[in-house]
Design a protein around this motif. Structure first.
Motif, short mmCIF file in Angstrom:
data_model
loop_
_atom_site.label_atom_id
_atom_site.label_comp_id
_atom_site.label_asym_id
_atom_site.label_seq_id
_atom_site.Cartn_x
_atom_site.Cartn_y
_atom_site.Cartn_z
N GLU A 343 0.82 -1.21 0.00
CA GLU A 343 0.00 0.00 0.00
C GLU A 343 0.86 1.26 0.00
N ILE A 344 2.02 1.20 0.66
CA ILE A 344 2.90 2.38 0.71
C ILE A 344 3.42 2.72 -0.68
N ILE A 345 3.89 1.71 -1.41
CA ILE A 345 4.48 2.00 -2.72
C ILE A 345 3.42 2.21 -3.80
N ALA A 346 2.16 1.88 -3.49
CA ALA A 346 1.08 2.12 -4.45
C ALA A 346 0.62 3.57 -4.45
N SER A 347 0.96 4.31 -3.39
CA SER A 347 0.52 5.71 -3.26
C SER A 347 1.05 6.54 -4.43
N ILE A 348 0.15 7.26 -5.08
CA ILE A 348 0.53 8.08 -6.24
C ILE A 348 1.01 9.45 -5.76
N SER A 349 2.19 9.86 -6.21
CA SER A 349 2.74 11.14 -5.76
C SER A 349 2.43 12.28 -6.72
N ASP A 350 2.12 11.95 -8.00
CA ASP A 350 1.88 13.03 -8.97
C ASP A 350 1.02 12.51 -10.11
N VAL A 351 0.12 13.35 -10.60
CA VAL A 351 -0.65 13.03 -11.82
C VAL A 351 -0.57 14.21 -12.78
N LYS A 352 -0.46 13.90 -14.07
CA LYS A 352 -0.42 14.94 -15.09
C LYS A 352 -1.29 14.51 -16.28
N PHE A 353 -2.07 15.45 -16.80
CA PHE A 353 -2.78 15.20 -18.05
C PHE A 353 -1.83 15.40 -19.22
N ALA A 354 -1.99 14.58 -20.26
CA ALA A 354 -1.28 14.85 -21.50
C ALA A 354 -1.93 16.08 -22.15
N LYS A 355 -1.20 16.70 -23.07
CA LYS A 355 -1.69 17.92 -23.70
C LYS A 355 -3.02 17.70 -24.42
N ASP A 356 -3.22 16.47 -24.96
CA ASP A 356 -4.46 16.18 -25.69
C ASP A 356 -5.64 15.92 -24.76
N GLY A 357 -5.38 15.76 -23.46
CA GLY A 357 -6.45 15.52 -22.50
C GLY A 357 -6.96 14.09 -22.52
N ARG A 358 -6.42 13.26 -23.39
CA ARG A 358 -6.90 11.88 -23.52
C ARG A 358 -6.20 10.95 -22.53
N HIS A 359 -4.97 11.27 -22.20
CA HIS A 359 -4.18 10.38 -21.34
C HIS A 359 -3.79 11.07 -20.03
N ILE A 360 -3.62 10.24 -19.00
CA ILE A 360 -3.17 10.71 -17.69
C ILE A 360 -1.92 9.93 -17.33
N LEU A 361 -0.88 10.63 -16.86
CA LEU A 361 0.35 9.99 -16.40
C LEU A 361 0.36 10.04 -14.88
N SER A 362 0.68 8.93 -14.23
CA SER A 362 0.77 8.91 -12.77
C SER A 362 2.10 8.30 -12.35
N ARG A 363 2.59 8.74 -11.20
CA ARG A 363 3.85 8.22 -10.67
C ARG A 363 3.59 7.66 -9.27
N ASP A 364 3.83 6.39 -9.07
CA ASP A 364 3.86 5.85 -7.71
C ASP A 364 5.33 5.60 -7.37
N TYR A 365 5.60 4.94 -6.25
CA TYR A 365 6.99 4.87 -5.81
C TYR A 365 7.90 4.11 -6.78
N MET A 366 7.37 3.03 -7.36
CA MET A 366 8.23 2.20 -8.21
C MET A 366 8.02 2.40 -9.71
N THR A 367 6.86 2.90 -10.11
CA THR A 367 6.54 2.92 -11.54
C THR A 367 5.90 4.21 -12.01
N LEU A 368 5.95 4.38 -13.34
CA LEU A 368 5.15 5.37 -14.05
C LEU A 368 4.04 4.60 -14.76
N LYS A 369 2.83 5.13 -14.74
CA LYS A 369 1.73 4.48 -15.45
C LYS A 369 1.03 5.49 -16.35
N LEU A 370 0.72 5.06 -17.56
CA LEU A 370 0.00 5.90 -18.52
C LEU A 370 -1.41 5.34 -18.67
#
Length: 516
Positions: A343-370
């Motif tokens: 649960e600790i490493i699943a916590s998302i520290s940042d989210v960003k929308f792509a410029k097109d608004g279609r995609h969201i980028l998230s960062r948790d402790y170990m990974t980036l997810k699109l």
């Protein structure tokens, strides 16, 4: 390289483009070897404006420093220059513009709480008539700043006649020694009402030589003035972790652990609470808000992430208090894979929308997810940032590094993503389906000095770590594959130029810029 990209990802080309070749561009505030960095000088926020012509950084001392682009300044747009075959430098070049003290340390007497001056986030607002506007926030207070150039005015001449000046001196000196009666304790004798003060005798017609100084703009010299236009305070009980501008140019949101508030830029004494996850009994609290951002083009949509690894998309048109989300994105863990750290490493520290608004980028402790906002079942791509640290989670927990919050960013074309790691390293991934691009760079003048070669599939040797060697204050560890890590140097903050392949990142008090 852990690129689980699927068909729903960014635009599909006939073949993935070649990997970007990164080169060092500039550094501001580079520290010498062995130089001790002051805590107040450590950079805590980075943000490009929409045009990419300005860059702002905030630090732990409450200062905001602005940089401006110089390579295409006053020359017109890049497209116009290309049409004229104007030679354009290979990368954006910036120079220091100005700095100002945004926040000061405060003390909340009601809660007996010290409020740090550290800048948590900076967001650029719409510029107008060459005047810059931006929002900055610390843990409790958001400020709206206006930065503009003002022409310096100087006194050109005093217009005083030298011969008259001596005469004035005599009159002035004689008037100061005129006899005057004083009473004890500094009192003065009463004068009849309406009687003029005779201490200073005025000549008929006054003093002809006394004139106002003439103030004119004598040169093209200008001075940059930063003025705080609004202060938005007393709306958050918990620490503010995010601010985000709306595409309508009139409103913005601020988020803390339990609430998201909606503000109008012109109204500082009132905000609307649009998300509230605080339970009636705080013992029932299971997750907190970690980051929030408005959609880049739809003014009614925003996304916020949680400490449980989920992202919720809400629509402001549905209700005034958006406790119910319209979409929720989360990846369900594989059965049997749960551990104390899950649960600790699943916590998302940042989210960003792509410029097109279609995609969201998230960062948790170990990974980036699109994520694709039209697909809630799971991310369209997952990028392993520092998988070789997984066996060290116990050590990371003991030294609190596991709670570090890393930023993430996307390129303007949506084809690349980037985030930071330890040992002042940052990683750039290609996110086109079929791309295996995964570049590791170091925040130094030689970014390719320490290449970390991570295999597509985790090697068996990832579990065996060499003994940690301690050298002075630093404690770099070396993993079996040669990957090194130093938890004392972490690259938390970085930003991608909105239109070009250029990244700005913060290593302690230094701002490094790279281009491809």
């Amino acid at each position: 390289m852990g690129n689980g990209a699927e068909d729903a990802g960014p635009p599909v080309g006939s073949s993935p483009p070649p990997p970007l070749e990164w080169k060092f561009s500039q550094v501001f505030g580079e520290r010498a070897a062995g130089e001790e960095v002051q805590e107040v000088d450590i950079i805590s926020a980075i943000e490009f404006d929409k045009s990419g012509d300005h860059l702002a950084t905030g630090d732990r001392g409450g200062r905001v420093v602005l940089f401006e682009r110089t390579d295409v300044r006053n020359l017109g747009s890049r497209k116009d220059l290309e049409a004229q075959d104007y030679p354009i430098s290979r990368h954006p070049e910036f120079r220091y513009k100005t700095e100002f003290q945004s926040h000061e340390p405060e003390f909340d007497y009601l809660k007996s709480l010290e409020i740090e001056e550290k800048i948590n986030k900076i967001k650029w607002c719409q510029a107008a008539n060459h005047v810059l506007f931006l929002l900055s926030t610390n843990d409790k207070t958001i400020k709206y700043w206006k930065v503009q150039e003002k022409k310096v005015k100087k006194i050109s001449e005093m217009n005083v006649d030298a011969s008259q000046a001596v005469q004035n001196d005599n009159i002035a000196s004689s008037s100061t020694i005129s006899p005057r009666g004083y009473l004890p304790n500094g009192g003065c004798p009463e004068r009849p009402h309406g009687q003029l003060n005779n201490d200073l005798s005025m000549p008929p017609g006054g003093f002809p030589s006394l004139r106002l100084p003439v103030v004119v703009v004598t040169s093209q010299e200008t001075s940059l003035i930063a003025r705080c236009r609004r202060t938005y305070a007393h709306a958050h009980d918990y620490h503010i972790n995010s601010i985000s501008n709306n595409s309508d140019g009139e409103t913005f949101i601020s988020a803390d652990d339990l609430r998201i508030n909606l503000w109008n830029l012109e109204i500082s004494n009132q905000s609307f609470n649009i998300v509230d996850v605080k339970p009636a009994n705080m013992e029932d609290l299971t997750e907190v808000i970690t980051s929030a951002e408005f959609h880049p083009t739809h003014c009614n949509m925003l996304a916020y992430s949680s400490s449980k690894g989920s992202i919720r998309l809400i629509d402001l048109r549905q209700s005034a208090l958006c406790d119910n989300h319209s979409k929720m994105f989360e990846e369900h863990e594989a059965p049997g894979s749960r551990s104390f750290f899950t649960e600790i490493i699943a916590s998302i520290s940042d989210v960003k929308f792509a410029k097109d608004g279609r995609h969201i980028l998230s960062r948790d402790y170990m990974t980036l997810k699109l994520w694709d906002i039209n697909m809630e079942s799971g991310p369209v791509a997952t990028f392993q940032v520092h998988e070789y640290l997984r066996p060290k989670l116990c050590d990371l927990y003991e030294n609190d590094s596991i709670f570090d919050k890393f930023d993430c960013c996307l390129s303007g074309d949506g084809l690349h993503v980037a985030t930071g790691s330890y040992s002042n390293l940052f990683r750039v991934f290609g996110c086109i389906p079929g791309s295996n691009e995964a570049t590791t760079l170091e925040a130094s003048k030689n970014p390719m000095r320490r290449q970390v070669q991570t295999p597509s599939r985790p090697a068996k040797s990832l579990g065996s770590f060499a003994r940690v060697v301690r050298r002075g204050a630093e404690s770099p560890g070396v993993e079996a594959n040669g990957n090194s890590y130093d938890f004392t140097t972490k690259l938390l903050h970085l930003a991608w130029h909105p239109t070009e392949s250029s990244i700005a990142c913060a290593a302690m008090n230094s701002l490094y810029m790279y281009s491809a």
